[in-house]
Write a protein that holds these residues in place. Structure first.
Motif, PDB file in Angstrom:
ATOM      1  N   SER A  85       0.861  -1.179   0.000  1.00  8.52           N
ATOM      2  CA  SER A  85       0.000   0.000   0.000  1.00  8.52           C
ATOM      3  C   SER A  85       0.896   1.226   0.000  1.00  8.52           C
ATOM      4  O   SER A  85       1.763   1.368   0.865  1.00  8.52           O
ATOM      5  N   GLY A  86       0.700   2.085  -0.984  1.00  9.31           N
ATOM      6  CA  GLY A  86       1.533   3.287  -1.056  1.00  9.31           C
ATOM      7  C   GLY A  86       1.697   3.713  -2.490  1.00  9.31           C
ATOM      8  O   GLY A  86       0.705   3.846  -3.224  1.00  9.31           O
ATOM      9  N   THR A  87       2.947   3.890  -2.930  1.00 10.38           N
ATOM     10  CA  THR A  87       3.212   4.293  -4.297  1.00 10.38           C
ATOM     11  C   THR A  87       2.626   3.268  -5.265  1.00 10.38           C
ATOM     12  O   THR A  87       2.951   2.094  -5.203  1.00 10.38           O
ATOM     13  N   GLY A  88       1.735   3.699  -6.126  1.00  5.36           N
ATOM     14  CA  GLY A  88       1.109   2.772  -7.063  1.00  5.36           C
ATOM     15  C   GLY A  88      -0.174   2.161  -6.553  1.00  5.36           C
ATOM     16  O   GLY A  88      -0.780   1.341  -7.246  1.00  5.36           O
ATOM     17  N   GLY A  89      -0.606   2.538  -5.345  1.00  3.00           N
ATOM     18  CA  GLY A  89      -1.873   2.047  -4.815  1.00  3.00           C
ATOM     19  C   GLY A  89      -1.747   0.757  -4.022  1.00  3.00           C
ATOM     20  O   GLY A  89      -0.656   0.282  -3.726  1.00  3.00           O
ATOM     21  N   ASP A  90      -2.915   0.190  -3.674  1.00  3.36           N
ATOM     22  CA  ASP A  90      -2.980  -1.063  -2.915  1.00  3.36           C
ATOM     23  C   ASP A  90      -2.962  -2.230  -3.904  1.00  3.36           C
ATOM     24  O   ASP A  90      -3.836  -2.325  -4.778  1.00  3.36           O
ATOM     25  N   ARG A  91      -2.015  -3.134  -3.734  1.00  2.00           N
ATOM     26  CA  ARG A  91      -1.843  -4.235  -4.670  1.00  2.00           C
ATOM     27  C   ARG A  91      -1.447  -5.514  -3.928  1.00  2.00           C
ATOM     28  O   ARG A  91      -1.045  -5.474  -2.764  1.00  2.00           O
ATOM     29  N   ILE A  92      -1.521  -6.623  -4.645  1.00  2.00           N
ATOM     30  CA  ILE A  92      -1.087  -7.912  -4.127  1.00  2.00           C
ATOM     31  C   ILE A  92      -0.066  -8.492  -5.089  1.00  2.00           C
ATOM     32  O   ILE A  92      -0.240  -8.417  -6.316  1.00  2.00           O
ATOM     33  N   VAL A  93       0.997  -9.051  -4.539  1.00  4.95           N
ATOM     34  CA  VAL A  93       2.062  -9.668  -5.321  1.00  4.95           C
ATOM     35  C   VAL A  93       2.122 -11.153  -4.987  1.00  4.95           C
ATOM     36  O   VAL A  93       2.138 -11.528  -3.813  1.00  4.95           O
ATOM     37  N   ILE A  94       2.148 -11.975  -6.027  1.00  6.74           N
ATOM     38  CA  ILE A  94       2.244 -13.430  -5.883  1.00  6.74           C
ATOM     39  C   ILE A  94       3.577 -13.875  -6.464  1.00  6.74           C
ATOM     40  O   ILE A  94       3.943 -13.492  -7.579  1.00  6.74           O
ATOM     41  N   ARG A  95       4.314 -14.701  -5.730  1.00  4.01           N
ATOM     42  CA  ARG A  95       5.572 -15.234  -6.241  1.00  4.01           C
ATOM     43  C   ARG A  95       5.607 -16.745  -6.019  1.00  4.01           C
ATOM     44  O   ARG A  95       5.466 -17.222  -4.903  1.00  4.01           O
ATOM     45  N   ASN A  96       5.771 -17.499  -7.100  1.00  3.97           N
ATOM     46  CA  ASN A  96       6.062 -18.930  -6.988  1.00  3.97           C
ATOM     47  C   ASN A  96       6.689 -19.424  -8.287  1.00  3.97           C
ATOM     48  O   ASN A  96       6.834 -18.686  -9.242  1.00  3.97           O
ATOM     49  N   GLN A  97       7.030 -20.655  -8.311  1.00  2.66           N
ATOM     50  CA  GLN A  97       7.653 -21.403  -9.405  1.00  2.66           C
ATOM     51  C   GLN A  97       9.139 -21.082  -9.537  1.00  2.66           C
ATOM     52  O   GLN A  97       9.549 -19.927  -9.575  1.00  2.66           O
ATOM     53  N   PHE A  98       9.922 -22.157  -9.591  1.00  2.00           N
ATOM     54  CA  PHE A  98      11.359 -22.085  -9.815  1.00  2.00           C
ATOM     55  C   PHE A  98      11.690 -22.904 -11.058  1.00  2.00           C
ATOM     56  O   PHE A  98      11.112 -23.967 -11.278  1.00  2.00           O
ATOM     57  N   THR A  99      12.614 -22.412 -11.867  1.00  2.20           N
ATOM     58  CA  THR A  99      13.104 -23.192 -13.006  1.00  2.20           C
ATOM     59  C   THR A  99      14.619 -23.098 -13.051  1.00  2.20           C
ATOM     60  O   THR A  99      15.216 -22.080 -12.697  1.00  2.20           O
ATOM     61  N   PHE A 100      15.246 -24.190 -13.451  1.00  2.48           N
ATOM     62  CA  PHE A 100      16.703 -24.273 -13.556  1.00  2.48           C
ATOM     63  C   PHE A 100      17.088 -23.917 -14.991  1.00  2.48           C
ATOM     64  O   PHE A 100      16.690 -24.597 -15.938  1.00  2.48           O
ATOM     65  N   ASP A 101      17.834 -22.832 -15.163  1.00  3.50           N
ATOM     66  CA  ASP A 101      18.146 -22.322 -16.501  1.00  3.50           C
ATOM     67  C   ASP A 101      19.607 -21.916 -16.571  1.00  3.50           C
ATOM     68  O   ASP A 101      19.956 -20.749 -16.354  1.00  3.50           O
ATOM     69  N   PRO A 102      20.498 -22.863 -16.881  1.00  3.35           N
ATOM     70  CA  PRO A 102      21.937 -22.561 -16.915  1.00  3.35           C
ATOM     71  C   PRO A 102      22.313 -21.464 -17.897  1.00  3.35           C
ATOM     72  O   PRO A 102      23.347 -20.818 -17.725  1.00  3.35           O
ATOM     73  N   ALA A 103      21.499 -21.246 -18.926  1.00  2.00           N
ATOM     74  CA  ALA A 103      21.809 -20.204 -19.906  1.00  2.00           C
ATOM     75  C   ALA A 103      21.540 -18.803 -19.379  1.00  2.00           C
ATOM     76  O   ALA A 103      21.873 -17.815 -20.040  1.00  2.00           O
ATOM     77  N   MET A 104      20.934 -18.702 -18.195  1.00  2.00           N
ATOM     78  CA  MET A 104      20.607 -17.417 -17.567  1.00  2.00           C
ATOM     79  C   MET A 104      19.634 -16.590 -18.403  1.00  2.00           C
ATOM     80  O   MET A 104      19.637 -15.367 -18.361  1.00  2.00           O
ATOM     81  N   GLU A 105      18.804 -17.267 -19.192  1.00  2.00           N
ATOM     82  CA  GLU A 105      17.769 -16.609 -19.971  1.00  2.00           C
ATOM     83  C   GLU A 105      16.535 -17.493 -19.990  1.00  2.00           C
ATOM     84  O   GLU A 105      16.653 -18.720 -19.985  1.00  2.00           O
ATOM     85  N   VAL A 106      15.353 -16.874 -20.006  1.00  2.00           N
ATOM     86  CA  VAL A 106      14.106 -17.610 -20.186  1.00  2.00           C
ATOM     87  C   VAL A 106      13.240 -16.850 -21.182  1.00  2.00           C
ATOM     88  O   VAL A 106      13.428 -15.649 -21.409  1.00  2.00           O
ATOM     89  N   SER A 107      12.293 -17.557 -21.775  1.00  2.00           N
ATOM     90  CA  SER A 107      11.447 -16.971 -22.806  1.00  2.00           C
ATOM     91  C   SER A 107      10.255 -16.240 -22.195  1.00  2.00           C
ATOM     92  O   SER A 107       9.884 -16.461 -21.028  1.00  2.00           O
TER      93      SER A 107
END
Length: 444
Positions: free
Chosen positions: A300-322
């Protein structure tokens, strides 16, 4: 050292998108010199520069950042500065008692260092708040993990508080959670505000930060290191390389680092009606009882009231994802969001992004003088806010010859353990992640 590739961060950095335009970047053009050069303006690089400014007042300190401050991994972080053991490869974050005691000591030093910067640079509570964080459970297995972790904390003589389903609903507005474990010593940050505030504060104190200035080549000639960028170069007798997993691109620690991406989605700003329907408190953060579950933030603050969701891990040796990978993760985020907040089915996501993590098999960091005058502050093991801050300040102390128990411990570690051959590492990591996410069950 010819840098083999440049960082690529997928999706817009949602935290940074909420903030005003920072104005034009100062790019490195022409020939420059400095007493100290820091490469990378994330948690480690900014902390290293801050510590150098404290230990060597009056010295010329320059930072080279490949993108804009707040656009890289630091600005894509979930924003938890965790003081307690937080081993992502464990079942409930716990490790051994002796090692966890020193981990707590080191983590709290890093958080104290960050808190000092927050005060010095006049950050708001939105940017940095030492309000604690909660391990949230939505299953019987998650409840058992919280109980096991609480027992571990009791053995460490660390404070905690159990929250029941009613208390969790009063906090989050969601009836999804069955229990929570509150640890009061953690801080929660808005990562883009935090790193941009630190950067602005350092500039006011005389540090020069060059943005959109990726290092393409790093070499030594005589007593000085030369960092080449697209439009110029800067020379310095001492360099701190604070680029986390990107250190592989400079030729260091190849075959020893696990490159992981994790993903997040941020909702649109809630309307007054949606805020009323949700209820709960305006600022909170929960990490999952299972390390591979879902983290949730209410901001709550800059940009208003929001919700952030974080999940999922992927192993990417190239250090890039699509972009397709980010979109796929977004569908999982939508599912997790609907399960937790069915009353907000009319609230859409506005930003989706991915962020790079770097881990070692033996859970150690790389903080050392790699070559004469070249110091490395890398490998944050998935908790970049704290371990990145610690790595940066310790590397600065190492570079100026200041000692501490934390630095002795860092130097006493082995190198990150070598990974199995690439096909086996990819298969093993992917299977382990998938099994862990399956095991997380409702906590995912």
């Amino acid at each position: 050292m010819n840098v083999r590739q440049l960082p690529r961060d997928p999706g817009p950095a949602g935290w940074n998108c909420l903030l005003p335009d920072p104005g034009p970047a100062l790019r490195l053009e022409g020939v420059h010199s400095a007493d100290w050069l820091v490469i990378g303006a994330g948690f480690a690089g900014l902390s290293a520069a801050r510590r150098l400014s404290q230990l060597c007042p009056g010295d010329r300190i320059s930072i080279l950042e490949a993108t804009r401050v707040g656009e890289g991994p630091a600005g894509r972080n979930s924003g938890f500065m965790v003081d307690l053991p937080h081993h992502l490869t464990s079942e409930n974050y716990a490790g051994g008692l002796s090692s966890d005691r020193t981990t707590i000591e080191d983590n709290r030093r890093a958080i104290d260092f960050a808190a000092d910067m927050a005060e010095q640079f006049e950050m708001s509570a939105e940017a940095f708040s030492r309000c604690g964080k909660i391990n949230a459970s939505a299953s019987a297995r998650g409840d058992a993990q919280n109980q096991a972790y609480a027992k571990h904390l009791a053995q460490l003589d660390e404070p905690f508080e159990h929250l029941d389903a009613t208390q969790m609903r009063a906090l989050t507005g969601s009836s999804y959670y069955s229990s929570g474990l509150l640890s009061p010593g953690a801080a929660i940050i808005q990562p883009a505000i935090y790193v941009r505030s630190v950067a602005s504060g350092l500039v006011r104190e005389g540090v020069t930060i060059y943005e959109n200035s990726p290092v393409l080549k790093l070499h030594k000639k005589g007593s000085h290191w030369f960092a080449q960028t697209p439009l110029g170069h800067v020379s310095s007798p001492k360099v701190i390389l604070a680029v986390n997993g990107h250190v592989n691109s400079f030729g260091f620690l190849r075959g020893r680092l696990c490159h992981i991406f994790t993903y997040a989605s941020m909702t649109c700003a809630m309307t007054d009606d949606q805020i009323t329907r949700l209820g709960g408190e305006a600022l909170w953060g929960v990490t999952p009882a299972d390390p591979l579950g879902t983290s949730v933030r209410r901001i709550s603050g800059t940009g208003g009231d929001r919700i952030v969701i974080r999940n999922q891990f992927t192993f990417d040796p190239a250090m890039e994802v699509s972009d397709a990978r980010v979109a796929s993760a977004g569908r999982r985020h939508d599912k997790a969001f609907r399960a937790r907040f069915p009353i907000l089915r009319d609230l859409a996501m506005e930003f989706r992004w991915g962020g790079r993590l770097c881990m070692s098999l033996n859970n150690v960091q790389a903080i050392r003088e790699w070559e004469d005058g070249l110091f490395v502050a890398c490998v944050q093991n998935g908790i970049g806010t704290v371990r990145g801050t610690l790595a940066g300040l310790l590397a600065a102390e190492l570079a100026v010859g200041q000692t501490s128990d934390a630095l002795y411990r860092a130097l006493d570690h082995d190198k990150p353990k070598r990974l199995p051959p690439a096909p086996f590492a990819k298969l093993g990591a992917s299977l382990r992640i998938k099994f862990g996410e399956w095991r997380a069950g409702s906590d995912l």
